[in-house]
Design a protein around this motif. Structure first.
Motif, PDB file in Angstrom:
ATOM      1  N   SER A   1      -6.062 -15.840 -28.721  1.00  0.00           N
ATOM      2  CA  SER A   1      -5.456 -14.391 -29.083  1.00  0.00           C
ATOM      3  C   SER A   1      -4.803 -13.751 -28.009  1.00  0.00           C
ATOM      4  O   SER A   1      -4.826 -14.489 -26.874  1.00  0.00           O
ATOM      5  CB  SER A   1      -7.039 -13.664 -29.430  1.00  0.00           C
ATOM      6  N   TYR A   2      -4.190 -12.583 -28.343  1.00  0.00           N
ATOM      7  CA  TYR A   2      -3.368 -12.008 -27.391  1.00  0.00           C
ATOM      8  C   TYR A   2      -3.991 -10.403 -26.828  1.00  0.00           C
ATOM      9  O   TYR A   2      -4.517  -9.809 -27.758  1.00  0.00           O
ATOM     10  CB  TYR A   2      -2.071 -11.629 -27.761  1.00  0.00           C
ATOM     11  N   GLU A   3      -3.997 -10.245 -25.776  1.00  0.00           N
ATOM     12  CA  GLU A   3      -4.587  -8.882 -25.057  1.00  0.00           C
ATOM     13  C   GLU A   3      -3.534  -8.267 -24.218  1.00  0.00           C
ATOM     14  O   GLU A   3      -2.719  -8.936 -23.513  1.00  0.00           O
ATOM     15  CB  GLU A   3      -5.990  -9.044 -24.567  1.00  0.00           C
ATOM     16  N   LEU A   4      -3.758  -6.658 -24.183  1.00  0.00           N
ATOM     17  CA  LEU A   4      -2.709  -6.298 -23.289  1.00  0.00           C
ATOM     18  C   LEU A   4      -3.403  -6.263 -21.582  1.00  0.00           C
ATOM     19  O   LEU A   4      -4.643  -6.524 -21.777  1.00  0.00           O
ATOM     20  CB  LEU A   4      -3.064  -4.848 -23.459  1.00  0.00           C
ATOM     21  N   THR A   5      -2.476  -6.571 -20.674  1.00  0.00           N
ATOM     22  CA  THR A   5      -2.870  -6.443 -19.462  1.00  0.00           C
ATOM     23  C   THR A   5      -2.904  -5.135 -18.939  1.00  0.00           C
ATOM     24  O   THR A   5      -2.647  -4.252 -19.801  1.00  0.00           O
ATOM     25  CB  THR A   5      -1.978  -7.440 -18.463  1.00  0.00           C
ATOM     26  N   LEU A   6      -3.119  -4.774 -17.647  1.00  0.00           N
ATOM     27  CA  LEU A   6      -2.997  -3.495 -17.062  1.00  0.00           C
ATOM     28  C   LEU A   6      -1.719  -3.264 -16.487  1.00  0.00           C
ATOM     29  O   LEU A   6      -1.563  -2.195 -15.817  1.00  0.00           O
ATOM     30  CB  LEU A   6      -4.100  -3.509 -15.941  1.00  0.00           C
ATOM     31  N   LYS A   7      -0.579  -3.997 -16.955  1.00  0.00           N
ATOM     32  CA  LYS A   7       0.565  -3.605 -16.421  1.00  0.00           C
ATOM     33  C   LYS A   7       1.114  -2.315 -16.585  1.00  0.00           C
ATOM     34  O   LYS A   7       1.798  -1.413 -15.962  1.00  0.00           O
ATOM     35  CB  LYS A   7       1.751  -4.573 -16.688  1.00  0.00           C
ATOM     36  N   LEU A   8       1.043  -2.107 -18.141  1.00  0.00           N
ATOM     37  CA  LEU A   8       1.453  -0.658 -18.390  1.00  0.00           C
ATOM     38  C   LEU A   8       0.811   0.434 -17.713  1.00  0.00           C
ATOM     39  O   LEU A   8       1.152   1.412 -17.391  1.00  0.00           O
ATOM     40  CB  LEU A   8       1.343  -0.439 -20.067  1.00  0.00           C
ATOM     41  N   PHE A   9      -0.569   0.485 -17.540  1.00  0.00           N
ATOM     42  CA  PHE A   9      -1.406   1.303 -16.492  1.00  0.00           C
ATOM     43  C   PHE A   9      -0.840   1.429 -15.262  1.00  0.00           C
ATOM     44  O   PHE A   9      -0.776   2.774 -14.874  1.00  0.00           O
ATOM     45  CB  PHE A   9      -2.803   0.971 -16.794  1.00  0.00           C
ATOM     46  N   ALA A  10      -0.611   0.216 -14.698  1.00  0.00           N
ATOM     47  CA  ALA A  10      -0.215   0.280 -13.448  1.00  0.00           C
ATOM     48  C   ALA A  10       1.463   1.113 -13.236  1.00  0.00           C
ATOM     49  O   ALA A  10       1.343   1.991 -12.526  1.00  0.00           O
ATOM     50  CB  ALA A  10       0.071  -1.127 -12.919  1.00  0.00           C
ATOM     51  N   LEU A  11       2.225   0.779 -14.312  1.00  0.00           N
ATOM     52  CA  LEU A  11       3.451   1.453 -14.369  1.00  0.00           C
ATOM     53  C   LEU A  11       3.507   2.914 -14.466  1.00  0.00           C
ATOM     54  O   LEU A  11       4.009   3.605 -13.658  1.00  0.00           O
ATOM     55  CB  LEU A  11       4.308   1.046 -15.426  1.00  0.00           C
TER      56      LEU A  11
END
Length: 262
Positions: A68-78
């Motif tokens: 399955s696919y999940e979001l990472t925290l990259k958008l949060f970090a950006l």
């Protein structure tokens, strides 16, 4: 009609597809399979597969062990690299930690961003237990202390737009006396009322103000009365600490904004 034509003229289908996937995954807690994503977005498995591969390669999405696919925290970090947001969080966090030590309570900081009330910083209470809201969570505008503070201290036109843009949470109901509630918050400078989400919690909320009387954020302590320690600060003492922290942070942010203009 002219606006629709203009929007169609500048369409970017690949970008739209990627954004659709990110927005869909942001609304799920346990991830989705490629097939589930394809079905939800009414796209073919092939076009979803190619886009997922790019998002995984760029670290916006992660593939789990069960495919399955999940979001990472990259958008949060950006988002937190954005200078105004980063500055607010970097100044607020150590001050909130001092508050947590003095009060024995948790605290969180929220902002209104494009229709949502978003938690951008949070500190736990000291000790082995704490009531906390996850950073990045969306909360209600109409039925939370943080939301009431943001509305109460917004300018009239800004308040109207916030209410129009707000994407309401499930079961979020605006109280019938919302205008009276906001007026009382403005008069006393804080909100203190029982949580509409969790029993036995008192939300103690204050504004964080910037220059020219602009509300930047709301600071909230979800107060829970301690019964295991006679020395634990009581509700009124914690409220005084919340008010002091809000005032200190407001002075800090106002001074920083003033220095930017000189």
């Amino acid at each position: 009609m002219a606006d629709d034509d203009q929007n169609e003229k500048y369409r970017a289908p690949a970008l739209d597809k990627g954004l659709d996937i990110l927005e869909l995954l942001s609304e799920t807690q346990e991830g989705l399979s490629q097939g589930e994503i394809s079905k939800a977005l009414n796209r073919t498995p092939n076009e979803i597969y190619r886009m997922l591969e790019r998002l995984v390669r760029r670290d916006y999405v992660v593939r789990t062990a069960n495919d399955s696919y999940e979001l990472t925290l990259k958008l949060f970090a950006l988002a937190h690299r954005h200078p105004p947001m980063h500055r607010l969080i970097s100044r607020a966090t150590p001050m909130m930690r001092r508050f947590a030590r003095a009060s024995g309570q948790a605290a969180h900081l929220v902002v209104f961003d494009r229709g949502n009330v978003v938690v951008i910083a949070q500190v736990d209470a000291p000790g082995y237990w704490s009531l906390a809201i996850k950073v990045g969570s969306h909360i209600g505008l109409m039925n939370t202390g943080s939301g009431h503070v943001l509305l109460a201290f917004a300018r009239d036109e800004e308040r109207r737009l916030m209410i129009e843009e707000h994407e309401r949470m499930p079961h979020e109901q605006a109280p019938d006396d919302l205008d009276q509630i906001l007026e009382l918050v403005r008069q006393r400078g804080y909100e203190a009322r029982a949580s509409q989400q969790i029993s036995a919690v008192q939300n103690l909320s204050v504004p964080v103000m910037g220059s020219e009387g602009r509300v930047l954020a709301a600071l909230t302590c979800p107060f829970v009365e301690r019964i295991d320690s006679a020395a634990a600060p009581k509700r009124d003492d914690v409220l005084a600490l919340v008010i002091e922290l809000g005032q200190d942070l407001s002075r800090t942010m106002t001074a920083l904004e003033a220095s930017d203009r000189t």
